[in-house]
Design a protein around this motif. Sequence first.
Motif, PDB file in Angstrom:
ATOM      1  N   LEU A 124       0.825  -1.207   0.000  1.00 43.83           N
ATOM      2  CA  LEU A 124       0.000   0.000   0.000  1.00 43.83           C
ATOM      3  C   LEU A 124       0.863   1.263   0.000  1.00 43.83           C
ATOM      4  CD1 LEU A 124      -2.834  -0.939   2.527  1.00 43.83           C
ATOM      5  CD2 LEU A 124      -2.972  -0.862   0.038  1.00 43.83           C
ATOM      6  N   GLY A 125       1.927   1.261   0.798  1.00 47.92           N
ATOM      7  CA  GLY A 125       2.816   2.409   0.834  1.00 47.92           C
ATOM      8  C   GLY A 125       3.495   2.657  -0.496  1.00 47.92           C
ATOM      9  N   THR A 126       3.909   1.577  -1.165  1.00 47.90           N
ATOM     10  CA  THR A 126       4.558   1.713  -2.469  1.00 47.90           C
ATOM     11  C   THR A 126       3.603   2.323  -3.495  1.00 47.90           C
ATOM     12  OG1 THR A 126       5.934  -0.219  -1.990  1.00 47.90           O
ATOM     13  CG2 THR A 126       5.757   0.460  -4.294  1.00 47.90           C
ATOM     14  N   LEU A 127       2.357   1.870  -3.508  1.00 46.48           N
ATOM     15  CA  LEU A 127       1.371   2.419  -4.450  1.00 46.48           C
ATOM     16  C   LEU A 127       1.132   3.901  -4.192  1.00 46.48           C
ATOM     17  CD1 LEU A 127      -1.250  -0.494  -4.541  1.00 46.48           C
ATOM     18  CD2 LEU A 127       0.432   0.108  -6.288  1.00 46.48           C
ATOM     19  N   CYS A 128       1.067   4.288  -2.915  1.00 49.04           N
ATOM     20  CA  CYS A 128       0.855   5.697  -2.584  1.00 49.04           C
ATOM     21  C   CYS A 128       2.025   6.557  -3.061  1.00 49.04           C
ATOM     22  CB  CYS A 128       0.657   5.856  -1.080  1.00 49.04           C
ATOM     23  SG  CYS A 128      -0.931   5.267  -0.462  1.00 49.04           S
ATOM     24  N   VAL A 129       3.257   6.069  -2.880  1.00 51.22           N
ATOM     25  CA  VAL A 129       4.422   6.832  -3.322  1.00 51.22           C
ATOM     26  C   VAL A 129       4.424   6.990  -4.839  1.00 51.22           C
ATOM     27  CG1 VAL A 129       6.937   6.796  -3.516  1.00 51.22           C
ATOM     28  CG2 VAL A 129       5.857   6.252  -1.341  1.00 51.22           C
ATOM     29  N   LEU A 141       1.596  11.275   0.086  1.00 52.15           N
ATOM     30  CA  LEU A 141       2.828  10.984   0.824  1.00 52.15           C
ATOM     31  C   LEU A 141       2.539  10.709   2.294  1.00 52.15           C
ATOM     32  CD1 LEU A 141       5.265  13.655  -0.671  1.00 52.15           C
ATOM     33  CD2 LEU A 141       5.205  11.201  -1.154  1.00 52.15           C
ATOM     34  N   ARG A 142       1.513  11.360   2.839  1.00 56.44           N
ATOM     35  CA  ARG A 142       1.194  11.162   4.250  1.00 56.44           C
ATOM     36  C   ARG A 142       0.731   9.734   4.537  1.00 56.44           C
ATOM     37  NH1 ARG A 142      -1.927  16.049   6.697  1.00 56.44           N
ATOM     38  NH2 ARG A 142      -0.028  16.962   5.814  1.00 56.44           N
ATOM     39  N   PRO A 143      -0.276   9.207   3.805  1.00 59.37           N
ATOM     40  CA  PRO A 143      -0.627   7.797   4.059  1.00 59.37           C
ATOM     41  C   PRO A 143       0.505   6.844   3.710  1.00 59.37           C
ATOM     42  CG  PRO A 143      -1.839   8.659   2.165  1.00 59.37           C
ATOM     43  CD  PRO A 143      -1.201   9.836   2.842  1.00 59.37           C
ATOM     44  N   ALA A 144       1.332   7.199   2.705  1.00 55.80           N
ATOM     45  CA  ALA A 144       2.472   6.338   2.370  1.00 55.80           C
ATOM     46  C   ALA A 144       3.420   6.217   3.559  1.00 55.80           C
ATOM     47  CB  ALA A 144       3.216   6.888   1.153  1.00 55.80           C
ATOM     48  N   LEU A 198      12.304   4.781   9.515  1.00 57.49           N
ATOM     49  CA  LEU A 198      12.926   6.056   9.159  1.00 57.49           C
ATOM     50  C   LEU A 198      12.323   6.617   7.882  1.00 57.49           C
ATOM     51  CD1 LEU A 198      16.698   5.356   9.968  1.00 57.49           C
ATOM     52  CD2 LEU A 198      15.063   6.702  11.291  1.00 57.49           C
ATOM     53  N   SER A 199      12.064   5.753   6.903  1.00 55.19           N
ATOM     54  CA  SER A 199      11.468   6.202   5.644  1.00 55.19           C
ATOM     55  C   SER A 199      10.052   6.716   5.862  1.00 55.19           C
ATOM     56  CB  SER A 199      11.454   5.054   4.631  1.00 55.19           C
ATOM     57  OG  SER A 199      12.763   4.592   4.372  1.00 55.19           O
ATOM     58  N   GLY A 200       9.281   6.012   6.697  1.00 50.47           N
ATOM     59  CA  GLY A 200       7.924   6.450   6.987  1.00 50.47           C
ATOM     60  C   GLY A 200       7.895   7.815   7.643  1.00 50.47           C
ATOM     61  N   VAL A 201       8.768   8.019   8.638  1.00 55.54           N
ATOM     62  CA  VAL A 201       8.836   9.322   9.314  1.00 55.54           C
ATOM     63  C   VAL A 201       9.285  10.404   8.342  1.00 55.54           C
ATOM     64  CG1 VAL A 201      10.024  10.617  11.126  1.00 55.54           C
ATOM     65  CG2 VAL A 201       9.251   8.286  11.571  1.00 55.54           C
ATOM     66  N   ALA A 202      10.242  10.066   7.458  1.00 55.92           N
ATOM     67  CA  ALA A 202      10.726  11.045   6.482  1.00 55.92           C
ATOM     68  C   ALA A 202       9.605  11.470   5.531  1.00 55.92           C
ATOM     69  CB  ALA A 202      11.891  10.451   5.688  1.00 55.92           C
ATOM     70  N   LEU A 203       8.803  10.532   5.060  1.00 55.64           N
ATOM     71  CA  LEU A 203       7.699  10.880   4.166  1.00 55.64           C
ATOM     72  C   LEU A 203       6.662  11.745   4.877  1.00 55.64           C
ATOM     73  CD1 LEU A 203       7.120   7.528   2.224  1.00 55.64           C
ATOM     74  CD2 LEU A 203       8.147   9.639   1.377  1.00 55.64           C
ATOM     75  N   LEU A 204       6.416  11.460   6.145  1.00 54.87           N
ATOM     76  CA  LEU A 204       5.473  12.290   6.903  1.00 54.87           C
ATOM     77  C   LEU A 204       5.992  13.715   7.049  1.00 54.87           C
ATOM     78  CD1 LEU A 204       4.359   9.818   9.731  1.00 54.87           C
ATOM     79  CD2 LEU A 204       2.976  10.657   7.827  1.00 54.87           C
ATOM     80  N   LEU A 205       7.293  13.867   7.296  1.00 51.34           N
ATOM     81  CA  LEU A 205       7.872  15.202   7.415  1.00 51.34           C
ATOM     82  C   LEU A 205       7.860  15.938   6.070  1.00 51.34           C
ATOM     83  CD1 LEU A 205      10.924  14.455   9.755  1.00 51.34           C
ATOM     84  CD2 LEU A 205       8.752  15.538  10.365  1.00 51.34           C
TER      85      LEU A 205
END
Length: 228
Positions: A124-129, A141-144, A198-205
């Motif tokens: 799901l994260g890959t599709l969102c990105v 990017l936020r849900p990703a 780390l990637s998830g937090v980076a995308l949220l930021l």
Amino acid sequence: MFEEQATKVKITSVVIVVGMSSMLAAVVTDHWAVLSPRVEKLNATCEAAHFGLWRLCKKSIFIVEEDPQGKGCGPISLPGAKNCSYFKHFTSGEEAEVFEVKTQKEYNISAAAIAIFSLFFMILGTLCVIFSFGKGRDYLLRPAGMFFAFAGLCIIISVEVMRQSVKRMIDSDETIWIEYYYSWSFTCACASFTLLILSGVALLLISMPHMPRNPWETCMDAEPDTLD
């Protein structure tokens, strides 16, 4: 999506790919833990084992000299006949000769199920990105980021369940194992947890709106509302 934002997303995507690769390697391989029975005498065959989420592999090793690291059978890298079998709770009717399913079934079913959830969140994260690169879709990017963070949390929970499984198996009087150590599949799982979190937090930021440098000054410069 702004050019600077797109560059940050691309860099983060590289880290995500490494984390996903580590996670897939951990899920599909069977080198999470290596188990060893006690070696009573030399010039004899002993049976070591390594296992993952789905199957157990036993290896018959002919011991000529004592293992300098302990009194167990191994190291597992020594040559020997190898036999792998899927766990009884995944293959109906299969014998569980060494791996005690009655004490480990709940642990391994839980670890495997949680790992599957982790894969689902990762997809799901890959599709969102991918879709976030479309015009006006940077909000994805936020849900990703949340999906990748959830994937990392799931895999570390699976790691902890496997740790408890190994500990319980070593402590059980119904098994022959006396020594164990975690192998490279376990390391891949831990690495994927770190990278995905780390990637998830980076995308949220990255997805957060940019705050003005001087918010009070911006408010004062705004045009006053006109009264009717």
